[in-house]
Design an enzyme around this catalytic site. Structure first.
Site, PDB file in Angstrom:
ATOM      1  N   GLU A 193       0.842  -1.204   0.000  1.00 52.63           N
ATOM      2  CA  GLU A 193       0.000   0.000   0.000  1.00 52.63           C
ATOM      3  C   GLU A 193       0.877   1.253   0.000  1.00 52.63           C
ATOM      4  OE1 GLU A 193      -4.014  -1.366   2.393  1.00 52.63           O
ATOM      5  OE2 GLU A 193      -2.213  -0.909   3.549  1.00 52.63           O
ATOM      6  N   GLU A 194       1.933   1.230   0.784  1.00 49.29           N
ATOM      7  CA  GLU A 194       2.843   2.378   0.837  1.00 49.29           C
ATOM      8  C   GLU A 194       3.444   2.647  -0.544  1.00 49.29           C
ATOM      9  OE1 GLU A 194       6.884   3.781   3.208  1.00 49.29           O
ATOM     10  OE2 GLU A 194       5.929   1.884   3.738  1.00 49.29           O
TER      11      GLU A 194
END
Length: 130
Positions: A35-36
């Protein structure tokens, strides 16, 4: 991930601090590495106006003449790489799909834990001491 009680304490403190401002906080959580990387890719391409930009006709449009870029995020503990591979990513653990501003994006994203700057320096210093 290694200390869930500590993570819960940090998130509770974040919620308390943000709660002092007129913000409608609907929760907070720790992002996964993928996600990052994905959100970093969106940020880079948004800021470079490869996803959407304000046209001379005074409306938001997809810039068809520009190419989206990949993103490599060298953090302290990990490194994330995210890009549009041009082929279907078979491994569902490293693929992500976004629909942004009316355009579909199929991306490859992977987080390499322990390959960030701080971790690499620790390994280098350990190797030098041996």
């Amino acid at each position: 991930e290694q200390n869930s009680s500590k993570a819960e304490q940090v998130l509770a403190e974040v919620a308390r601090a943000i709660g002092r401002y007129p913000v409608d906080l609907r929760g907070a959580r720790i992002l996964t590495g993928n996600e990052e990387g994905s959100f970093g890719w969106i940020t880079v391409n948004y800021l470079l106006e490869t996803l959407v930009k304000f046209s001379f006709a005074e409306k938001w449009e997809h810039p068809w003449d520009t190419e989206v870029l990949g993103a490599l995020d060298l953090g302290g503990a990990s490194t994330q790489i995210t890009f549009q591979p041009g082929v279907t990513v078979e491994d569902k653990n490293t693929s992500v799909f976004f629909r942004l501003y009316g355009t579909n994006y199929s991306l490859y994203t992977h987080s390499y834990l322990c390959y960030g700057q701080t971790q690499a320096l620790k390994r280098l210093l350990a190797a030098l001491h041996q």
